[in-house]
Scaffold this motif. Sequence first.
Motif, PDB file in Angstrom:
ATOM      1  N   UNK A 126      26.282  29.182 -33.535  1.00 43.30           N
ATOM      2  CA  UNK A 126      26.922  29.744 -32.344  1.00 43.30           C
ATOM      3  C   UNK A 126      26.762  31.263 -32.316  1.00 43.30           C
ATOM      4  N   UNK A 127      27.044  31.920 -33.415  1.00 49.87           N
ATOM      5  CA  UNK A 127      26.960  33.376 -33.479  1.00 49.87           C
ATOM      6  C   UNK A 127      25.527  33.873 -33.357  1.00 49.87           C
ATOM      7  N   UNK A 128      24.599  33.180 -33.980  1.00 45.54           N
ATOM      8  CA  UNK A 128      23.197  33.601 -33.917  1.00 45.54           C
ATOM      9  C   UNK A 128      22.664  33.430 -32.495  1.00 45.54           C
ATOM     10  N   UNK A 129      23.054  32.355 -31.812  1.00 41.14           N
ATOM     11  CA  UNK A 129      22.652  32.187 -30.414  1.00 41.14           C
ATOM     12  C   UNK A 129      23.199  33.340 -29.582  1.00 41.14           C
ATOM     13  N   UNK A 130      24.457  33.690 -29.776  1.00 40.72           N
ATOM     14  CA  UNK A 130      25.074  34.788 -29.016  1.00 40.72           C
ATOM     15  C   UNK A 130      24.359  36.108 -29.292  1.00 40.72           C
ATOM     16  N   UNK A 154      24.674  19.894 -29.168  1.00 43.40           N
ATOM     17  CA  UNK A 154      25.380  19.117 -28.147  1.00 43.40           C
ATOM     18  C   UNK A 154      26.841  19.550 -28.048  1.00 43.40           C
ATOM     19  N   UNK A 155      27.469  19.800 -29.196  1.00 43.01           N
ATOM     20  CA  UNK A 155      28.863  20.254 -29.221  1.00 43.01           C
ATOM     21  C   UNK A 155      29.006  21.630 -28.560  1.00 43.01           C
ATOM     22  N   UNK A 156      28.053  22.513 -28.804  1.00 39.22           N
ATOM     23  CA  UNK A 156      28.104  23.853 -28.211  1.00 39.22           C
ATOM     24  C   UNK A 156      27.962  23.795 -26.689  1.00 39.22           C
ATOM     25  N   UNK A 157      27.177  22.855 -26.196  1.00 39.82           N
ATOM     26  CA  UNK A 157      27.069  22.668 -24.741  1.00 39.82           C
ATOM     27  C   UNK A 157      28.368  22.076 -24.207  1.00 39.82           C
TER      28      UNK A 157
END
Length: 160
Positions: free
Chosen positions: A128-132, A21-24
């Motif tokens: 965050x990094x793994x999603x990227x 939720x924070x990343x969104x």
Amino acid sequence: MIFVTVGTHEQPFDRLVAEVDRLVEHKVINEKVVIQRGYSKYQPQFCQFADMMDVADMDRFMSEARLIICHGGPATFMRALSMGKRTIVVPRQQKYNEHINDHQLIFSRQVRDAGYQIEIVDEISKLKDVIAETSNLKDFEYKSHNSSFISKLERAVDSL
């Protein structure tokens, strides 16, 4: 679309739900996110969510998703892989009161080390990094291990 599922274990998994939720919120994730949050107490403000989903809804969201982020339950991440989805596994951990032990962490590492294409996030700050990294990869093709399993099983049976 990104689909996040934490399963049905009765302990909350707020660490994962809140981080997504924070990343969104901070526009690190710029696409629709649907979360199955189970017994988590954190209520997302920037993502669509449901506490529980039936099998049809789970399959629908999994099939529509570009990326699946899930707990370390093998049925969940193996289902995601079998559907040809990039899969990030965030195992529930005992030290965060998310499970009674660390079997999800141990098992997901063993599965990855056996050659299955999962990314494991053991510290939520790395999500965050793994999603990227996962988003930058182009082609994804699930590699079945069925023939290897069958060969090993046949050898075991023949040796009896």
